[in-house]
Design a protein around this motif. Sequence first.
Motif, PDB file in Angstrom:
ATOM      1  N   ARG A  60       0.731  -1.089   0.226  1.00 57.93           N
ATOM      2  CA  ARG A  60       0.074   0.011   0.029  1.00 57.93           C
ATOM      3  C   ARG A  60       0.910   1.248   0.034  1.00 57.93           C
ATOM      4  NH1 ARG A  60      -4.168  -0.921   4.837  1.00 57.93           N
ATOM      5  NH2 ARG A  60      -2.294  -2.189   5.061  1.00 57.93           N
ATOM      6  N   ALA A  61       2.238   1.228   0.642  1.00 52.79           N
ATOM      7  CA  ALA A  61       3.009   2.378   0.629  1.00 52.79           C
ATOM      8  C   ALA A  61       3.436   2.486  -0.732  1.00 52.79           C
ATOM      9  CB  ALA A  61       4.015   2.119   1.623  1.00 52.79           C
ATOM     10  N   LEU A  62       3.671   1.355  -1.580  1.00 52.95           N
ATOM     11  CA  LEU A  62       4.063   1.257  -2.816  1.00 52.95           C
ATOM     12  C   LEU A  62       3.209   2.121  -3.762  1.00 52.95           C
ATOM     13  CD1 LEU A  62       5.704  -2.210  -3.519  1.00 52.95           C
ATOM     14  CD2 LEU A  62       6.864   0.220  -3.603  1.00 52.95           C
ATOM     15  N   ALA A  63       1.792   1.969  -3.411  1.00 53.70           N
ATOM     16  CA  ALA A  63       1.104   2.763  -4.226  1.00 53.70           C
ATOM     17  C   ALA A  63       1.087   4.137  -4.108  1.00 53.70           C
ATOM     18  CB  ALA A  63      -0.714   2.070  -3.813  1.00 53.70           C
ATOM     19  N   GLY A  64       1.373   4.625  -2.930  1.00 52.17           N
ATOM     20  CA  GLY A  64       1.435   6.016  -2.632  1.00 52.17           C
ATOM     21  C   GLY A  64       2.818   6.654  -3.207  1.00 52.17           C
ATOM     22  N   SER A  65       3.854   6.193  -2.871  1.00 56.32           N
ATOM     23  CA  SER A  65       5.051   6.728  -3.416  1.00 56.32           C
ATOM     24  C   SER A  65       6.201   5.714  -3.428  1.00 56.32           C
ATOM     25  CB  SER A  65       5.469   8.038  -2.634  1.00 56.32           C
ATOM     26  OG  SER A  65       6.772   8.132  -2.847  1.00 56.32           O
ATOM     27  N   GLU A  66       6.861   5.030  -4.675  1.00 55.60           N
ATOM     28  CA  GLU A  66       8.005   4.086  -4.659  1.00 55.60           C
ATOM     29  C   GLU A  66       9.059   4.578  -3.861  1.00 55.60           C
ATOM     30  OE1 GLU A  66       8.583   2.210  -8.042  1.00 55.60           O
ATOM     31  OE2 GLU A  66       6.709   2.164  -8.810  1.00 55.60           O
ATOM     32  N   SER A  67       9.422   5.821  -3.714  1.00 57.88           N
ATOM     33  CA  SER A  67      10.606   6.403  -3.371  1.00 57.88           C
ATOM     34  C   SER A  67      10.388   6.536  -1.845  1.00 57.88           C
ATOM     35  CB  SER A  67      11.097   7.769  -3.917  1.00 57.88           C
ATOM     36  OG  SER A  67       9.913   8.599  -3.774  1.00 57.88           O
ATOM     37  N   ALA A  68       9.416   7.100  -1.436  1.00 60.06           N
ATOM     38  CA  ALA A  68       9.087   6.831   0.148  1.00 60.06           C
ATOM     39  C   ALA A  68       8.929   5.421   0.791  1.00 60.06           C
ATOM     40  CB  ALA A  68       7.767   7.516   0.556  1.00 60.06           C
ATOM     41  N   ALA A  69       8.369   4.444  -0.004  1.00 58.98           N
ATOM     42  CA  ALA A  69       8.133   3.245   0.501  1.00 58.98           C
ATOM     43  C   ALA A  69       9.779   2.330   0.526  1.00 58.98           C
ATOM     44  CB  ALA A  69       7.224   2.364  -0.586  1.00 58.98           C
ATOM     45  N   ALA A  70      10.630   2.925  -0.446  1.00 57.69           N
ATOM     46  CA  ALA A  70      11.910   2.440  -0.618  1.00 57.69           C
ATOM     47  C   ALA A  70      12.537   2.836   0.625  1.00 57.69           C
ATOM     48  CB  ALA A  70      12.550   2.651  -1.790  1.00 57.69           C
ATOM     49  N   SER A  71      12.554   4.284   0.843  1.00 54.50           N
ATOM     50  CA  SER A  71      13.254   4.637   2.092  1.00 54.50           C
ATOM     51  C   SER A  71      12.746   4.277   3.255  1.00 54.50           C
ATOM     52  CB  SER A  71      13.041   6.320   1.948  1.00 54.50           C
ATOM     53  OG  SER A  71      11.849   6.643   2.167  1.00 54.50           O
ATOM     54  N   VAL A  74      10.886  -0.988   2.301  1.00 49.22           N
ATOM     55  CA  VAL A  74      10.154  -1.763   1.346  1.00 49.22           C
ATOM     56  C   VAL A  74      10.825  -2.351   0.132  1.00 49.22           C
ATOM     57  CG1 VAL A  74       7.893  -1.982   0.130  1.00 49.22           C
ATOM     58  CG2 VAL A  74       7.887  -0.718   2.139  1.00 49.22           C
ATOM     59  N   PRO A  75      10.974  -3.543   0.159  1.00 49.14           N
ATOM     60  CA  PRO A  75      11.744  -3.990  -1.044  1.00 49.14           C
ATOM     61  C   PRO A  75      10.911  -3.895  -2.366  1.00 49.14           C
ATOM     62  CG  PRO A  75      11.228  -5.778   0.294  1.00 49.14           C
ATOM     63  CD  PRO A  75      10.777  -4.661   1.013  1.00 49.14           C
ATOM     64  N   VAL A  76      11.042  -2.901  -3.056  1.00 50.51           N
ATOM     65  CA  VAL A  76      10.375  -2.512  -4.323  1.00 50.51           C
ATOM     66  C   VAL A  76      10.036  -3.479  -5.436  1.00 50.51           C
ATOM     67  CG1 VAL A  76       9.642  -0.579  -6.040  1.00 50.51           C
ATOM     68  CG2 VAL A  76      10.452   0.069  -4.021  1.00 50.51           C
ATOM     69  N   LEU A  77      11.265  -3.893  -5.773  1.00 50.28           N
ATOM     70  CA  LEU A  77      10.867  -4.854  -6.944  1.00 50.28           C
ATOM     71  C   LEU A  77      10.467  -6.259  -6.470  1.00 50.28           C
ATOM     72  CD1 LEU A  77      11.621  -5.371  -9.987  1.00 50.28           C
ATOM     73  CD2 LEU A  77      13.910  -6.009  -9.327  1.00 50.28           C
ATOM     74  N   ALA A  78      10.852  -6.684  -5.240  1.00 46.41           N
ATOM     75  CA  ALA A  78      10.548  -7.944  -4.731  1.00 46.41           C
ATOM     76  C   ALA A  78       9.049  -7.953  -4.525  1.00 46.41           C
ATOM     77  CB  ALA A  78      11.163  -8.196  -3.382  1.00 46.41           C
ATOM     78  N   SER A  79       8.680  -6.850  -3.933  1.00 43.33           N
ATOM     79  CA  SER A  79       7.233  -6.840  -3.837  1.00 43.33           C
ATOM     80  C   SER A  79       6.352  -6.623  -4.957  1.00 43.33           C
ATOM     81  CB  SER A  79       7.000  -5.251  -2.837  1.00 43.33           C
ATOM     82  OG  SER A  79       7.525  -5.309  -1.711  1.00 43.33           O
ATOM     83  N   LYS A  80       6.769  -6.036  -5.991  1.00 50.31           N
ATOM     84  CA  LYS A  80       5.903  -6.011  -7.501  1.00 50.31           C
ATOM     85  C   LYS A  80       6.097  -7.506  -7.772  1.00 50.31           C
ATOM     86  CE  LYS A  80       6.718  -1.208  -8.759  1.00 50.31           C
ATOM     87  NZ  LYS A  80       7.144  -0.249  -9.916  1.00 50.31           N
ATOM     88  N   VAL A  81       7.044  -8.086  -7.678  1.00 51.98           N
ATOM     89  CA  VAL A  81       7.070  -9.395  -8.370  1.00 51.98           C
ATOM     90  C   VAL A  81       6.211 -10.392  -7.410  1.00 51.98           C
ATOM     91  CG1 VAL A  81       8.579 -11.427  -8.683  1.00 51.98           C
ATOM     92  CG2 VAL A  81       9.500  -9.308  -9.148  1.00 51.98           C
ATOM     93  N   VAL A  82       6.245 -10.218  -6.341  1.00 55.64           N
ATOM     94  CA  VAL A  82       5.236 -10.961  -5.381  1.00 55.64           C
ATOM     95  C   VAL A  82       3.617 -10.669  -5.698  1.00 55.64           C
ATOM     96  CG1 VAL A  82       4.516 -11.606  -2.973  1.00 55.64           C
ATOM     97  CG2 VAL A  82       6.866 -11.770  -3.468  1.00 55.64           C
ATOM     98  N   VAL A  83       3.542  -9.597  -5.908  1.00 57.47           N
ATOM     99  CA  VAL A  83       2.198  -9.058  -6.141  1.00 57.47           C
ATOM    100  C   VAL A  83       1.636  -9.821  -7.565  1.00 57.47           C
ATOM    101  CG1 VAL A  83       0.570  -7.143  -6.858  1.00 57.47           C
ATOM    102  CG2 VAL A  83       2.020  -7.135  -4.774  1.00 57.47           C
ATOM    103  N   PHE A  84       2.612  -9.511  -8.627  1.00 51.75           N
ATOM    104  CA  PHE A  84       2.546 -10.056 -10.067  1.00 51.75           C
ATOM    105  C   PHE A  84       2.227 -11.609  -9.768  1.00 51.75           C
ATOM    106  CE2 PHE A  84       3.908 -11.607 -13.876  1.00 51.75           C
ATOM    107  CZ  PHE A  84       2.946 -11.005 -14.915  1.00 51.75           C
ATOM    108  N   ALA A  85       2.906 -12.446  -8.922  1.00 47.63           N
ATOM    109  CA  ALA A  85       2.971 -13.858  -8.839  1.00 47.63           C
ATOM    110  C   ALA A  85       1.621 -14.082  -8.369  1.00 47.63           C
ATOM    111  CB  ALA A  85       4.029 -14.310  -8.165  1.00 47.63           C
ATOM    112  N   ILE A  86       1.177 -13.460  -7.346  1.00 48.15           N
ATOM    113  CA  ILE A  86      -0.252 -13.771  -6.495  1.00 48.15           C
ATOM    114  C   ILE A  86      -1.188 -13.341  -7.574  1.00 48.15           C
ATOM    115  CG2 ILE A  86      -1.616 -13.175  -4.923  1.00 48.15           C
ATOM    116  CD1 ILE A  86       0.958 -12.569  -3.013  1.00 48.15           C
TER     117      ILE A  86
END
Length: 187
Positions: A60-71, A74-86
């Motif tokens: 949910r933090a990624l949806a708001g701002s990737e850079s804020a979530a990364a800071s 939150v592992p941005v790429l890994a989270s996106k891959v997991v969401v895609f896989a699910i």
Amino acid sequence: MATVPFLGGGVGIFGIPPLSVGPIVFSGQLPYAYLALAALAAAMATVHNLVNSRFGRGIRALAGSESAAASSGVPVLASKVVVFAIAGAFAGLAGGIGAFFTPFVSQDTYPPLASFGYVIMAMVGGLGTLWGGVVGAVALSLWLGLPSALASLPGLPPTAGPILQYAGYGVVLVVFLLRCRAASCRR
């Protein structure tokens, strides 16, 4: 496009046997409807638990701002891959149930144009909500049943049904885009 003979080549796979779990064989529409509802309930419970977990707060933090979530760690790429896989797992489950129900699968079973309808369903139900897709699917299915009923009226050409359905999609899309714009649909 390359074809794989094992998967039916360009024609697809015919004669898929009915789904059976031990001695239970699914035949007819009603058992598959119950199976689809059970799969929906399991998917909704899984997503509910996932969204309310630590990982869910991260996506949910990624949806708001990737850079804020990364800071925030939150592992941005890994989270996106997991969401895609699910999401792919849920689509595969639905496709598997559909394959047993229709006993036929080909590249034309789910045309790319169908994804347009799925996006509209999500918009109608509410983007970013747990029940949005379900509510949107039910609402849009009921709405598009009206053009099908109108197309069966005497005197209309056989192509009236699909034309009216696409017009229905257009009306729904424009109304919800205008509503979204008026409400400034940004979270």
